[in-house]
Motif scaffolding. Structure first.
Motif, PDB file in Angstrom:
ATOM      1  N   PHE A 131      35.367  12.158  68.253  1.00  0.00           N
ATOM      2  CA  PHE A 131      34.529  11.727  69.375  1.00  0.00           C
ATOM      3  C   PHE A 131      35.193  12.092  70.700  1.00  0.00           C
ATOM      4  O   PHE A 131      34.566  12.672  71.599  1.00  0.00           O
ATOM      5  CB  PHE A 131      34.304  10.221  69.302  1.00  0.00           C
ATOM      6  CG  PHE A 131      33.484   9.661  70.439  1.00  0.00           C
ATOM      7  CD1 PHE A 131      32.098   9.640  70.379  1.00  0.00           C
ATOM      8  CD2 PHE A 131      34.101   9.148  71.574  1.00  0.00           C
ATOM      9  CE1 PHE A 131      31.344   9.133  71.429  1.00  0.00           C
ATOM     10  CE2 PHE A 131      33.362   8.638  72.630  1.00  0.00           C
ATOM     11  CZ  PHE A 131      31.972   8.624  72.554  1.00  0.00           C
ATOM     12  N   GLY A 132      36.490  11.758  70.828  1.00  0.00           N
ATOM     13  CA  GLY A 132      37.195  12.029  72.078  1.00  0.00           C
ATOM     14  C   GLY A 132      37.273  13.509  72.391  1.00  0.00           C
ATOM     15  O   GLY A 132      37.074  13.933  73.538  1.00  0.00           O
ATOM     16  N   SER A 133      37.542  14.327  71.371  1.00  0.00           N
ATOM     17  CA  SER A 133      37.676  15.770  71.591  1.00  0.00           C
ATOM     18  C   SER A 133      36.335  16.410  71.949  1.00  0.00           C
ATOM     19  O   SER A 133      36.248  17.234  72.858  1.00  0.00           O
ATOM     20  CB  SER A 133      38.248  16.447  70.343  1.00  0.00           C
ATOM     21  OG  SER A 133      39.580  16.028  70.112  1.00  0.00           O
TER      22      SER A 133
ATOM     23  N   SER B 154      24.745  11.218  66.231  1.00  0.00           N
ATOM     24  CA  SER B 154      24.556  12.329  67.155  1.00  0.00           C
ATOM     25  C   SER B 154      24.088  11.847  68.525  1.00  0.00           C
ATOM     26  O   SER B 154      24.603  12.285  69.560  1.00  0.00           O
ATOM     27  CB  SER B 154      23.522  13.310  66.588  1.00  0.00           C
ATOM     28  OG  SER B 154      23.983  13.874  65.384  1.00  0.00           O
ATOM     29  N   LYS B 155      23.114  10.949  68.535  1.00  0.00           N
ATOM     30  CA  LYS B 155      22.613  10.402  69.807  1.00  0.00           C
ATOM     31  C   LYS B 155      23.732   9.685  70.553  1.00  0.00           C
ATOM     32  O   LYS B 155      23.888   9.827  71.770  1.00  0.00           O
ATOM     33  CB  LYS B 155      21.468   9.429  69.547  1.00  0.00           C
ATOM     34  CG  LYS B 155      20.188  10.070  69.057  1.00  0.00           C
ATOM     35  CD  LYS B 155      19.129   8.976  68.811  1.00  0.00           C
ATOM     36  CE  LYS B 155      17.840   9.561  68.301  1.00  0.00           C
ATOM     37  NZ  LYS B 155      16.835   8.516  68.003  1.00  0.00           N
ATOM     38  N   ALA B 156      24.520   8.928  69.804  1.00  0.00           N
ATOM     39  CA  ALA B 156      25.604   8.165  70.432  1.00  0.00           C
ATOM     40  C   ALA B 156      26.667   9.111  71.000  1.00  0.00           C
ATOM     41  O   ALA B 156      27.192   8.898  72.094  1.00  0.00           O
ATOM     42  CB  ALA B 156      26.231   7.217  69.415  1.00  0.00           C
ATOM     43  N   LEU B 157      26.999  10.166  70.257  1.00  0.00           N
ATOM     44  CA  LEU B 157      27.990  11.136  70.718  1.00  0.00           C
ATOM     45  C   LEU B 157      27.562  11.750  72.048  1.00  0.00           C
ATOM     46  O   LEU B 157      28.337  11.802  73.007  1.00  0.00           O
ATOM     47  CB  LEU B 157      28.169  12.238  69.672  1.00  0.00           C
ATOM     48  CG  LEU B 157      29.033  13.438  70.090  1.00  0.00           C
ATOM     49  CD1 LEU B 157      30.466  13.009  70.343  1.00  0.00           C
ATOM     50  CD2 LEU B 157      28.973  14.532  69.018  1.00  0.00           C
TER      51      LEU B 157
ATOM     52  N   HIS C 119      30.698   5.278  72.205  1.00  0.00           N
ATOM     53  CA  HIS C 119      31.728   5.338  71.173  1.00  0.00           C
ATOM     54  C   HIS C 119      31.407   4.423  69.993  1.00  0.00           C
ATOM     55  O   HIS C 119      31.526   4.820  68.827  1.00  0.00           O
ATOM     56  CB  HIS C 119      33.080   4.957  71.772  1.00  0.00           C
ATOM     57  CG  HIS C 119      34.206   4.959  70.784  1.00  0.00           C
ATOM     58  ND1 HIS C 119      34.633   3.816  70.138  1.00  0.00           N
ATOM     59  CD2 HIS C 119      34.993   5.968  70.313  1.00  0.00           C
ATOM     60  CE1 HIS C 119      35.627   4.113  69.318  1.00  0.00           C
ATOM     61  NE2 HIS C 119      35.868   5.407  69.414  1.00  0.00           N
ATOM     62  N   ASP C 120      31.021   3.190  70.270  1.00  0.00           N
ATOM     63  CA  ASP C 120      30.717   2.253  69.183  1.00  0.00           C
ATOM     64  C   ASP C 120      29.543   2.746  68.352  1.00  0.00           C
ATOM     65  O   ASP C 120      29.544   2.629  67.121  1.00  0.00           O
ATOM     66  CB  ASP C 120      30.412   0.862  69.754  1.00  0.00           C
ATOM     67  CG  ASP C 120      31.643   0.209  70.361  1.00  0.00           C
ATOM     68  OD1 ASP C 120      32.771   0.633  70.027  1.00  0.00           O
ATOM     69  OD2 ASP C 120      31.479  -0.709  71.193  1.00  0.00           O
ATOM     70  N   GLY C 121      28.537   3.303  69.015  1.00  0.00           N
ATOM     71  CA  GLY C 121      27.385   3.810  68.287  1.00  0.00           C
ATOM     72  C   GLY C 121      27.760   4.981  67.395  1.00  0.00           C
ATOM     73  O   GLY C 121      27.219   5.147  66.295  1.00  0.00           O
ATOM     74  N   TYR C 122      28.703   5.790  67.843  1.00  0.00           N
ATOM     75  CA  TYR C 122      29.131   6.939  67.056  1.00  0.00           C
ATOM     76  C   TYR C 122      29.814   6.498  65.771  1.00  0.00           C
ATOM     77  O   TYR C 122      29.770   7.205  64.753  1.00  0.00           O
ATOM     78  CB  TYR C 122      30.085   7.797  67.888  1.00  0.00           C
ATOM     79  CG  TYR C 122      30.591   9.028  67.179  1.00  0.00           C
ATOM     80  CD1 TYR C 122      29.750  10.089  66.876  1.00  0.00           C
ATOM     81  CD2 TYR C 122      31.938   9.140  66.807  1.00  0.00           C
ATOM     82  CE1 TYR C 122      30.216  11.222  66.225  1.00  0.00           C
ATOM     83  CE2 TYR C 122      32.415  10.267  66.155  1.00  0.00           C
ATOM     84  CZ  TYR C 122      31.543  11.310  65.871  1.00  0.00           C
ATOM     85  OH  TYR C 122      32.018  12.429  65.216  1.00  0.00           O
TER      86      TYR C 122
ATOM     87  N   TRP D  65      38.959  21.233  67.860  1.00  0.00           N
ATOM     88  CA  TRP D  65      38.384  19.969  68.325  1.00  0.00           C
ATOM     89  C   TRP D  65      38.253  18.944  67.208  1.00  0.00           C
ATOM     90  O   TRP D  65      38.059  17.761  67.465  1.00  0.00           O
ATOM     91  CB  TRP D  65      37.005  20.212  68.973  1.00  0.00           C
ATOM     92  CG  TRP D  65      36.053  21.008  68.128  1.00  0.00           C
ATOM     93  CD1 TRP D  65      35.804  22.343  68.217  1.00  0.00           C
ATOM     94  CD2 TRP D  65      35.234  20.525  67.052  1.00  0.00           C
ATOM     95  NE1 TRP D  65      34.884  22.734  67.271  1.00  0.00           N
ATOM     96  CE2 TRP D  65      34.512  21.629  66.545  1.00  0.00           C
ATOM     97  CE3 TRP D  65      35.037  19.274  66.476  1.00  0.00           C
ATOM     98  CZ2 TRP D  65      33.617  21.525  65.490  1.00  0.00           C
ATOM     99  CZ3 TRP D  65      34.137  19.158  65.419  1.00  0.00           C
ATOM    100  CH2 TRP D  65      33.443  20.274  64.942  1.00  0.00           C
ATOM    101  N   ASP D  66      38.371  19.389  65.970  1.00  0.00           N
ATOM    102  CA  ASP D  66      38.274  18.469  64.834  1.00  0.00           C
ATOM    103  C   ASP D  66      39.659  18.077  64.339  1.00  0.00           C
ATOM    104  O   ASP D  66      39.848  16.995  63.790  1.00  0.00           O
ATOM    105  CB  ASP D  66      37.501  19.143  63.706  1.00  0.00           C
ATOM    106  CG  ASP D  66      36.962  18.146  62.683  1.00  0.00           C
ATOM    107  OD1 ASP D  66      36.849  16.954  63.012  1.00  0.00           O
ATOM    108  OD2 ASP D  66      36.641  18.573  61.558  1.00  0.00           O
ATOM    109  N   ALA D  67      40.631  18.960  64.535  1.00  0.00           N
ATOM    110  CA  ALA D  67      41.971  18.732  63.999  1.00  0.00           C
ATOM    111  C   ALA D  67      42.894  18.005  64.965  1.00  0.00           C
ATOM    112  O   ALA D  67      43.879  17.406  64.550  1.00  0.00           O
ATOM    113  CB  ALA D  67      42.602  20.072  63.612  1.00  0.00           C
TER     114      ALA D  67
END
Length: 537
Positions: free
Chosen positions: A230-232, A203-206, A211-214, A302-304
Motif C-alpha cells: 500500500f505504502g509503495s 482497489s477502491k481503497a488503494l 489504508h484500513d479499507g485496503y 514496489w512489491d518487494a
C-alpha cells in the motif's frame, strides 16, 4: 503457479472507470491449457560502470561481486536485470515465485528476440573496475517464462471476471457476449463473485488512500506485505489498479480456494499504459466474505520493498528508505534524460512517465530476480515498466549518461526486440542517444583502438561480449557499436538511421534488405565504410 489451469470464458470487460466487478460467465467447457511460451524476451540492456576515478563520488571500498552473466560495457548504457517475480529476503512468500517476467541481459546492452519487454543493462562507471559477464542463463530463462506468461495473458485478454478501478485503458479481452450470472445453488454469489468483491474494495481503497479499507479481507500474517505494498503503490502515484481473475477458483483440500489474480496498473497522473502483474492467491470464503489466505510475493520493486518516491516533470524516481536521500539528486538528471530520449521516440509516443528505481545492494540483487547480474553494472532497463540503477552516488555527468542511455532503450526498443545478431544496433543507438557532447565516445575510444590493434575482425555487426571478455573488450565492443551507429547517422542522416534501426531491430528485416530499401545502397558498401571509420578512430 500452475500455468495449465482451466480457464473460464471471458466476460465483457468492465468499462474504464467502473468499480463494479464484471458479471461472471456461465460455467462451460474447460479452456485448453495455456500454450507454452517461447523464451523470446527482449534483451536485458545493461550499462557497465565507467572506468576512471573522475566518474564516481569517492565511496568506501568493498569486495567485488561475482560477474553477472549478461552485462554491458563501462561507458553508457545501464545493465541488465532479471524477472520481476521473486520474494525479497524476510518476506512472506505464500507460493513459490513464478518464473517472473524478466529479461536476461547480455554483456553490454545486448539485443534479444522480440516478444516481451527486456532488461537493458548499462556498464558501470569508472571506479570499482569489475569483470563484466553474462547473466545466468537459468535466471534469464525463468525471467522469460514468467514475463512471457504475463504478456500472453495481456495479449489474450483477461479470462474470467474483472473489476476496473481507476483511470487508464485496460488491455482488451476476448468477447464477453456469452457472459451470464453463473449463480450458486440458490442464486447466491459465486466464489468468484465474493473474491472479486474483496478485490474491488481493496482497489477502491488503494486509489482513495484508505489504508484500513485496503486491508479489508486480508488474513493473518499477511498484513506486513499488504502494508508495504500500500505504502509503495501510493508513493509511486498509482492511478489505476484493476484486478482480474485469470482462471476459475479451484478448491483445495483444506477448503481454501486458489486462483490467479492479474492486476493492470499504471503510475503517475494521466498515465494510460497499463502493465500486468499476475500473482497466485488463496482465499478463505465464509458466507459472502472472501479473505486472502495466501498471496504470492513478487520481486517487482514496489512489491518487494517499502518505497519512497519523488516526481519531476517527466519522471518518477523511487527508492527504499535507505536511499531516499539520493532521489532528489537523481531527479533533475532523469528529467533532462527524458527530454533527450523523447526526441528519439520515432515509432511510438514516449511514455507519459519514465520510471527510475534506485537500488541499494540488497535491492539490486532481489528486484526482478536480478541476483546474477552482480555489481559490475550501474543500471538496466525493463522497458516502460522502469529502469533500475545503483549508481546514485556517481557524478552528475555519469548520471546523465546512464539515465539517457537507459531511457534511449525505452523509446527505441519499446515492446519489440532484436536478436543477439543486432546487439550492435541496440546498444549502439542507446550510446548514440546518450553521447550528446561526445563524452561517451571519448571514454570508449582508447579501448576501441587497443581492440582494433589486437586483431579486430573488421566487422561492425558485433554480438554481445562473451562472458570471458575483459573490461577493455566489453568497452571496445560498445565503442564500435557507437561508432557504427554514428557513421550511419552522419552518412545518411539521423531520420534514415532511425528508419534503418526500426527495419532491422523492430521489424526483423535483414541488413541487406533494410540497407537497400531504407538507405538506398548495398549493405556491404555501408559496412565497409563504417568499418573504415572504426579503424581510423
Amino acid at each position: 503457479m500452475n500455468h495449465g489451469e482451466n480457464m473460464e470464458p471471458s466476460p465483457a470487460p468492465a468499462a474504464p472507470g467502473s468499480d463494479e466487478p464484471t458479471v461472471p460467465a456461465e460455467p462451460g467447457p474447460a479452456a485448453p491449457v495455456l500454450p507454452p511460451v517461447a523464451p523470446v524476451l527482449p534483451p536485458t540492456v545493461m550499462i557497465p560502470r565507467q572506468r576512471g576515478p573522475e566518474m564516481y563520488v569517492p565511496q568506501p571500498s568493498h569486495p567485488a561481486d561475482p560477474a553477472p552473466p549478461y552485462s554491458a560495457p563501462p561507458f553508457s548504457a545501464p545493465p541488465y536485470s532479471a524477472p520481476p517475480f521473486s520474494a525479497p529476503p524476510g518476506s512472506t512468500q505464500a507460493f513459490p515465485a513464478p518464473p517472473g517476467p524478466g529479461h536476461p541481459g547480455q554483456p553490454g546492452h545486448p539485443g534479444q528476440p522480440a516478444g516481451m519487454p527486456g532488461y537493458w543493462p548499462v556498464p558501470q562507471a569508472p571506479p570499482r573496475p569489475r569483470r563484466r559477464g553474462l547473466v545466468a542463463t537459468g535466471v534469464v530463462a525463468a525471467v522469460v517464462l514468467v514475463l512471457a506468461f504475463a504478456v500472453w495473458i495481456a495479449s489474450a485478454g483477461p479470462v474470467g471476471q474483472n473489476a476496473l478501478v481507476g483511470s487508464g485503458h485496460a488491455l482488451p479481452g476476448r468477447s464477453g457476449a456469452a457472459a451470464g450470472t453463473a449463480p450458486g445453488a440458490k442464486g447466491e454469489n459465486t466464489v468468484s463473485d465474493k473474491i472479486l468483491a474483496t478485490l474491488s474494495k481493496q482497489s477502491k481503497a488503494l486509489l482513495a488512500g484508505d489504508h484500513d479499507g485496503y486491508l479489508t479481507g486480508v488474513g493473518g500474517g499477511l498484513q506486513d506485505g499488504f502494508n508495504r505494498r500500500f505504502g509503495s503503490l501510493r508513493a509511486m502515484g498509482v492511478q489505476t489498479w484493476k484486478p482480474t481473475l485469470v482462471d476459475k477458483p479451484a478448491q483445495n483440500a483444506d477448503g481454501t480456494w486458489s486462483v490467479l489474480v492479474r492486476y493492470d496498473y499504471c503510475f503517475g497522473t494521466g498515465c494510460t499504459q497499463l502493465f500486468p502483474q499476475v500473482v497466485q492467491t488463496s482465499w478463505t470464503v465464509v458466507g459472502d466474505q472472501a479473505s486472502v489466505a495466501k498471496y504470492e510475493q513478487s520481486s517487482e520493486p514496489w512489491d518487494a520493498s517499502a518505497l519512497q518516491a519523488v516526481t519531476g516533470r517527466r519522471v518518477i524516481v523511487a527508492g527504499s528508505t535507505a536511499n531516499a536521500g539520493k532521489l532528489q539528486r537523481v531527479l533533475p538528471k532523469a528529467d533532462a534524460a527524458a527530454d533527450v530520449a523523447d526526441r528519439y521516440a520515432h515509432w511510438d509516443p514516449p511514455p507519459k512517465w519514465y520510471i527510475v528505481y534506485v537500488a541499494g545492494e540488497g535491492e539490486w540483487k532481489s528486484w526482478w530476480d536480478n541476483g546474477d547480474i552482480g555489481a559490475s553494472y550501474d543500471g538496466y532497463s525493463t522497458g516502460p515498466r522502469g529502469i533500475v540503477m545503483q549508481a546514485a552516488d556517481a557524478t552528475q555527468q555519469w548520471l546523465q549518461i546512464l539515465l539517457t542511455h537507459e531511457f534511449g532503450h525505452v523509446v527505441t526498443v519499446g515492446e519489440d526486440y532484436g536478436t543477439a545478431d543486432n546487439w550492435w544496433l541496440v546498444e549502439g543507438i542507446a550510446d548514440y542517444i546518450s553521447d550528446r557532447d561526445g563524452t561517451t565516445m571519448r571514454g570508449r575510444l582508447p579501448d576501441v583502438r587497443r581492440f582494433v590493434k589486437k586483431g579486430w575482425n573488421g566487422s561492425i555487426t558485433l554480438g554481445p561480449p562473451p562472458d570471458t571478455a575483459s573490461d577493455q573488450e566489453i568497452d571496445a565492443r560498445y565503442g564500435i557499436a557507437l561508432i557504427a551507429v554514428t557513421c550511419l547517422s552522419k552518412k545518411f542522416g539521423e531520420p534514415k538511421m532511425l528508419d534503418f534501426f526500426g527495419a532491422v531491430v523492430r521489424k526483423n528485416t535483414s541488413l541487406e534488405s533494410a540497407s537497400t530499401s531504407v538507405l538506398g545502397t548495398e549493405w556491404s558498401g555501408v559496412a565497409s565504410s563504417c568499418a573504415a571509420q572504426v579503424r581510423n578512430s
